[in-house]
Design a protein around this motif. Structure first.
Motif, PDB file in Angstrom:
ATOM      1  N   GLY A   1      45.415 -34.084  48.591  1.00 36.92           N
ATOM      2  CA  GLY A   1      45.761 -32.673  48.654  1.00 36.92           C
ATOM      3  C   GLY A   1      44.585 -31.765  48.991  1.00 36.92           C
ATOM      4  O   GLY A   1      43.491 -32.209  49.353  1.00 36.92           O
ATOM      5  N   GLY A   2      44.814 -30.480  48.844  1.00 30.18           N
ATOM      6  CA  GLY A   2      43.857 -29.470  49.268  1.00 30.18           C
ATOM      7  C   GLY A   2      42.528 -29.489  48.530  1.00 30.18           C
ATOM      8  O   GLY A   2      41.494 -29.108  49.095  1.00 30.18           O
ATOM      9  N   PHE A   3      42.521 -29.911  47.271  1.00 31.54           N
ATOM     10  CA  PHE A   3      41.283 -29.901  46.497  1.00 31.54           C
ATOM     11  C   PHE A   3      40.287 -30.966  46.962  1.00 31.54           C
ATOM     12  O   PHE A   3      39.113 -30.914  46.588  1.00 31.54           O
ATOM     13  CB  PHE A   3      41.581 -30.091  45.005  1.00 31.54           C
ATOM     14  CG  PHE A   3      41.996 -28.826  44.323  1.00 31.54           C
ATOM     15  CD1 PHE A   3      41.053 -27.939  43.832  1.00 31.54           C
ATOM     16  CD2 PHE A   3      43.336 -28.509  44.178  1.00 31.54           C
ATOM     17  CE1 PHE A   3      41.425 -26.765  43.214  1.00 31.54           C
ATOM     18  CE2 PHE A   3      43.733 -27.336  43.558  1.00 31.54           C
ATOM     19  CZ  PHE A   3      42.765 -26.454  43.077  1.00 31.54           C
ATOM     20  N   MET A   4      40.754 -31.911  47.769  1.00 28.80           N
ATOM     21  CA  MET A   4      39.841 -32.938  48.270  1.00 28.80           C
ATOM     22  C   MET A   4      38.815 -32.347  49.243  1.00 28.80           C
ATOM     23  O   MET A   4      37.671 -32.821  49.308  1.00 28.80           O
ATOM     24  CB  MET A   4      40.624 -34.050  48.964  1.00 28.80           C
ATOM     25  CG  MET A   4      41.600 -34.785  48.055  1.00 28.80           C
ATOM     26  SD  MET A   4      40.771 -35.812  46.833  1.00 28.80           S
ATOM     27  CE  MET A   4      40.630 -37.338  47.754  1.00 28.80           C
ATOM     28  N   TRP A   5      39.203 -31.306  49.960  1.00 26.28           N
ATOM     29  CA  TRP A   5      38.299 -30.732  50.966  1.00 26.28           C
ATOM     30  C   TRP A   5      37.094 -30.029  50.342  1.00 26.28           C
ATOM     31  O   TRP A   5      35.962 -30.270  50.790  1.00 26.28           O
ATOM     32  CB  TRP A   5      39.080 -29.799  51.897  1.00 26.28           C
ATOM     33  CG  TRP A   5      40.031 -30.551  52.774  1.00 26.28           C
ATOM     34  CD1 TRP A   5      41.384 -30.664  52.620  1.00 26.28           C
ATOM     35  CD2 TRP A   5      39.706 -31.337  53.924  1.00 26.28           C
ATOM     36  NE1 TRP A   5      41.918 -31.461  53.590  1.00 26.28           N
ATOM     37  CE2 TRP A   5      40.910 -31.879  54.420  1.00 26.28           C
ATOM     38  CE3 TRP A   5      38.509 -31.612  54.583  1.00 26.28           C
ATOM     39  CZ2 TRP A   5      40.943 -32.695  55.537  1.00 26.28           C
ATOM     40  CZ3 TRP A   5      38.549 -32.427  55.701  1.00 26.28           C
ATOM     41  CH2 TRP A   5      39.746 -32.961  56.175  1.00 26.28           C
ATOM     42  N   PRO A   6      37.283 -29.152  49.355  1.00 25.26           N
ATOM     43  CA  PRO A   6      36.081 -28.566  48.736  1.00 25.26           C
ATOM     44  C   PRO A   6      35.198 -29.605  48.042  1.00 25.26           C
ATOM     45  O   PRO A   6      33.972 -29.464  48.024  1.00 25.26           O
ATOM     46  CB  PRO A   6      36.645 -27.553  47.739  1.00 25.26           C
ATOM     47  CG  PRO A   6      38.077 -27.904  47.561  1.00 25.26           C
ATOM     48  CD  PRO A   6      38.509 -28.528  48.837  1.00 25.26           C
TER      49      PRO A   6
ATOM     50  N   VAL B   1      28.952 -33.376  50.906  1.00 28.60           N
ATOM     51  CA  VAL B   1      28.097 -33.183  52.086  1.00 28.60           C
ATOM     52  C   VAL B   1      26.892 -32.321  51.722  1.00 28.60           C
ATOM     53  O   VAL B   1      25.752 -32.621  52.106  1.00 28.60           O
ATOM     54  CB  VAL B   1      28.900 -32.538  53.239  1.00 28.60           C
ATOM     55  CG1 VAL B   1      27.971 -32.154  54.389  1.00 28.60           C
ATOM     56  CG2 VAL B   1      29.992 -33.489  53.721  1.00 28.60           C
ATOM     57  N   LEU B   2      27.130 -31.243  50.961  1.00 25.43           N
ATOM     58  CA  LEU B   2      26.042 -30.361  50.543  1.00 25.43           C
ATOM     59  C   LEU B   2      25.032 -31.112  49.674  1.00 25.43           C
ATOM     60  O   LEU B   2      23.813 -31.002  49.876  1.00 25.43           O
ATOM     61  CB  LEU B   2      26.612 -29.170  49.774  1.00 25.43           C
ATOM     62  CG  LEU B   2      25.599 -28.143  49.252  1.00 25.43           C
ATOM     63  CD1 LEU B   2      24.900 -27.440  50.419  1.00 25.43           C
ATOM     64  CD2 LEU B   2      26.298 -27.117  48.358  1.00 25.43           C
TER      65      LEU B   2
ATOM     66  N   THR C   1      24.583 -27.957  40.541  1.00 23.68           N
ATOM     67  CA  THR C   1      25.855 -27.262  40.772  1.00 23.68           C
ATOM     68  C   THR C   1      26.908 -28.226  41.308  1.00 23.68           C
ATOM     69  O   THR C   1      28.073 -28.191  40.882  1.00 23.68           O
ATOM     70  CB  THR C   1      25.649 -26.103  41.769  1.00 23.68           C
ATOM     71  OG1 THR C   1      24.660 -25.205  41.246  1.00 23.68           O
ATOM     72  CG2 THR C   1      26.951 -25.351  42.004  1.00 23.68           C
ATOM     73  N   VAL C   2      26.513 -29.093  42.237  1.00 20.30           N
ATOM     74  CA  VAL C   2      27.448 -30.087  42.787  1.00 20.30           C
ATOM     75  C   VAL C   2      27.928 -31.022  41.684  1.00 20.30           C
ATOM     76  O   VAL C   2      29.132 -31.330  41.589  1.00 20.30           O
ATOM     77  CB  VAL C   2      26.781 -30.889  43.913  1.00 20.30           C
ATOM     78  CG1 VAL C   2      27.665 -32.066  44.337  1.00 20.30           C
ATOM     79  CG2 VAL C   2      26.491 -29.993  45.110  1.00 20.30           C
TER      80      VAL C   2
ATOM     81  N   VAL D   1      31.864 -38.275  43.466  1.00 20.95           N
ATOM     82  CA  VAL D   1      30.868 -37.356  44.034  1.00 20.95           C
ATOM     83  C   VAL D   1      29.835 -36.977  42.980  1.00 20.95           C
ATOM     84  O   VAL D   1      28.617 -37.005  43.234  1.00 20.95           O
ATOM     85  CB  VAL D   1      31.560 -36.091  44.582  1.00 20.95           C
ATOM     86  CG1 VAL D   1      30.524 -35.034  44.952  1.00 20.95           C
ATOM     87  CG2 VAL D   1      32.404 -36.440  45.802  1.00 20.95           C
ATOM     88  N   ALA D   2      30.296 -36.625  41.783  1.00 20.04           N
ATOM     89  CA  ALA D   2      29.376 -36.218  40.714  1.00 20.04           C
ATOM     90  C   ALA D   2      28.426 -37.348  40.332  1.00 20.04           C
ATOM     91  O   ALA D   2      27.219 -37.131  40.147  1.00 20.04           O
ATOM     92  CB  ALA D   2      30.169 -35.752  39.493  1.00 20.04           C
ATOM     93  N   ILE D   3      28.947 -38.559  40.220  1.00 20.54           N
ATOM     94  CA  ILE D   3      28.114 -39.706  39.849  1.00 20.54           C
ATOM     95  C   ILE D   3      27.073 -39.984  40.929  1.00 20.54           C
ATOM     96  O   ILE D   3      25.895 -40.249  40.633  1.00 20.54           O
ATOM     97  CB  ILE D   3      28.987 -40.949  39.603  1.00 20.54           C
ATOM     98  CG1 ILE D   3      29.822 -40.767  38.327  1.00 20.54           C
ATOM     99  CG2 ILE D   3      28.129 -42.209  39.495  1.00 20.54           C
ATOM    100  CD1 ILE D   3      30.891 -41.818  38.143  1.00 20.54           C
TER     101      ILE D   3
END
Length: 203
Positions: free
Chosen positions: A9-14, A20-21, A112-113, A164-166
């Motif tokens: 869904g949409g939350f995967m993009w942010p 990437v950041l 922050t990420v 991503v967080a890990i």
């Protein structure tokens, strides 16, 4: 993999944007910290030799041709050697603060990420569960087929956010250990330089 990403869904993009950041800043930190690292023992040995043979000017020249924060702060101190040890110590302290800020630049972005990625994942989880219960309400049925889509979206966003967080957390921990080592090297090197200048003045 792409299908699973799209199913999230949409939350995967942010969350992908955060990945990437985080990776971009990680590459920059690797480059910066690699350039900042030198063999401190060998550098100090060369510095002591230059100080004995060429005095303060010789030691300063050795610092100028050596990259990294250790050489930078010692060069700042040597540039004030003519004014006395107190001025040398103050210059080293001021230069050390600047170098520490440079070493830690970008770390707040990685933090922050690490925080936002799982939060967005959990938000996607809540959205997926809301959709699942909404599907139950509309169909007036609690069969697995009705709720599977919403639950799948919920699990995928949570999974992706945590991955991503890990990943970024591992980079952050590595960079923190490298920065701590550089700070210790700066402190030990500054003490050795001050001692060497005191001995030089005594002679």
């Amino acid at each position: 993999m792409v299908d699973l990403f799209l199913e999230g869904g949409g939350f995967m993009w942010p969350i992908l944007g955060l990945l990437v950041l985080g990776l971009a800043y990680s590459v920059e930190r690797i480059w910066t910290l690699t350039r900042a690292s030198v063999n401190t023992r060998k550098f100090l040995a060369r510095l002591h030799t230059a100080l004995q043979e060429g005095g303060v000017e010789g030691a300063a020249a050795e610092c100028e041709k050596t990259p990294g924060p250790v050489a930078s702060i010692l060069h700042a101190g040597l540039s004030r050697a003519s004014k006395g040890i107190e001025f040398v110590e103050k210059s080293i302290t001021n230069a050390g603060s600047i170098e520490m800020a440079f070493l830690e630049r970008g770390m707040i972005v990685l933090q922050t990420v690490i925080v936002l990625a799982p939060m967005l994942g959990f938000t996607g989880t809540v959205q997926g569960m809301v959709e699942a219960f909404d599907s139950i309400k509309k169909a007036n049925d609690i069969s697995p087929a009705v709720v599977a889509g919403g639950i799948s979206k919920a699990l995928l966003t949570t999974l992706f956010g945590l991955v991503v967080a890990i990943t970024i957390q591992l980079f952050y921990n590595y960079f923190s250990s490298r920065i701590d080592k550089l700070i210790i090297d700066m402190e030990e090197s500054s003490v050795e330089l001050l001692d060497a200048l005191v001995d030089l003045e005594g002679k």
